[in-house]
Write a protein that holds these residues in place. Sequence first.
Motif, PDB file in Angstrom:
ATOM      1  N   LEU A   9     -22.305  10.083  19.898  1.00 48.69           N
ATOM      2  CA  LEU A   9     -23.328   9.297  19.233  1.00 48.69           C
ATOM      3  C   LEU A   9     -24.723   9.886  19.382  1.00 48.69           C
ATOM      4  O   LEU A   9     -25.539   9.797  18.461  1.00 48.69           O
ATOM      5  N   TYR A  10     -25.008  10.493  20.530  1.00 46.39           N
ATOM      6  CA  TYR A  10     -26.341  11.051  20.768  1.00 46.39           C
ATOM      7  C   TYR A  10     -26.206  12.477  21.291  1.00 46.39           C
ATOM      8  O   TYR A  10     -26.306  12.727  22.497  1.00 46.39           O
ATOM      9  N   ARG A 217     -26.667   9.502  11.394  1.00 47.26           N
ATOM     10  CA  ARG A 217     -27.409  10.326  12.350  1.00 47.26           C
ATOM     11  C   ARG A 217     -27.976  11.588  11.707  1.00 47.26           C
ATOM     12  O   ARG A 217     -29.124  11.943  11.934  1.00 47.26           O
ATOM     13  N   TYR A 254     -28.928   1.922  14.906  1.00 48.84           N
ATOM     14  CA  TYR A 254     -28.469   3.243  15.328  1.00 48.84           C
ATOM     15  C   TYR A 254     -29.320   4.333  14.703  1.00 48.84           C
ATOM     16  O   TYR A 254     -29.658   5.320  15.356  1.00 48.84           O
ATOM     17  N   ARG A 255     -29.697   4.158  13.446  1.00 45.66           N
ATOM     18  CA  ARG A 255     -30.558   5.146  12.791  1.00 45.66           C
ATOM     19  C   ARG A 255     -31.883   5.276  13.539  1.00 45.66           C
ATOM     20  O   ARG A 255     -32.379   6.370  13.760  1.00 45.66           O
ATOM     21  N   SER A 258     -31.242   7.044  16.875  1.00 46.68           N
ATOM     22  CA  SER A 258     -30.934   8.468  16.702  1.00 46.68           C
ATOM     23  C   SER A 258     -32.190   9.278  16.443  1.00 46.68           C
ATOM     24  O   SER A 258     -32.251  10.470  16.789  1.00 46.68           O
ATOM     25  N   PRO A 261     -33.493   9.841  20.415  1.00 40.37           N
ATOM     26  CA  PRO A 261     -32.264   9.631  21.175  1.00 40.37           C
ATOM     27  C   PRO A 261     -32.441   9.511  22.675  1.00 40.37           C
ATOM     28  O   PRO A 261     -31.515   9.147  23.376  1.00 40.37           O
TER      29      PRO A 261
END
Length: 264
Positions: A9-10, A217, A254-255, A258, A261
Amino acid sequence: MIDARRGVLYPARMPEFHRIAPPDEAAELVEWFWIPEWDIEPGRSSRQHVVPYPALNLVVEPDGVELVGASTAASYRDLTGRGWAVGALLKPASVAALTDEPSALRDASCAFDAPELHRDVVHAMGEGGETARARACAVFADWLVARVGAPTAAARDANAMAALLMTDATIIRDEDAATRLSVSVRTMQRLALRYVGMSPAAMIRRRRLQEAAQRVREHPRTDLSTLAVELGYSDHSHLTNDFRAVLGFTPTSYRSASADPFTG
């Protein structure tokens, strides 16, 4: 081939991390080997968030070997101190030789008795550097080939099923995959449970969620409604609900995370 960029994810938070293709003799058994190495300063930790692939992993660390089952949710690990791991993202054809019931390991893991594998990988990693990583993967591959042997016809069918479910964005239903594989839905479901421990529908949902997270992302200006339609979600709300159920947050949040991060 599964997209190696998916799942993390990151990426900017990752320690030194390597994905290494298996040698030809293990190509039916391993998608890739993965090796993180870390050296975290005292008093600090590094949290690694992932959306795991719907597959089992066999992982060697300095203190032992672990068989990790397929996961139905996002997970994380807090890294501290100094260490490494050598993991194999297993193709279904490996699984029957390692566990009789992969579904029992869903969202779980167990210690795995493989003293020779542990000894050889630890010895290889002790040298350090690129050569050490290559040697560790080579001895890991050799061990798997000896342990698993030649895949059966059913194991190869399971590999074909997993490859289709995890790489073809046009597959959004069990029936789509079964038609492409020329098998019944029930046969495909039995393969998935025996060789992965998850249903085909769950594997499809995981692929779509991984793709959605990667697109959000890597392309932060992506319109989420358009993205939902392209990935087979019924609408934006369906995508958002899937994000929230598995990851615990929305695509929009999440955007934002990201873009920066290292926060959170």
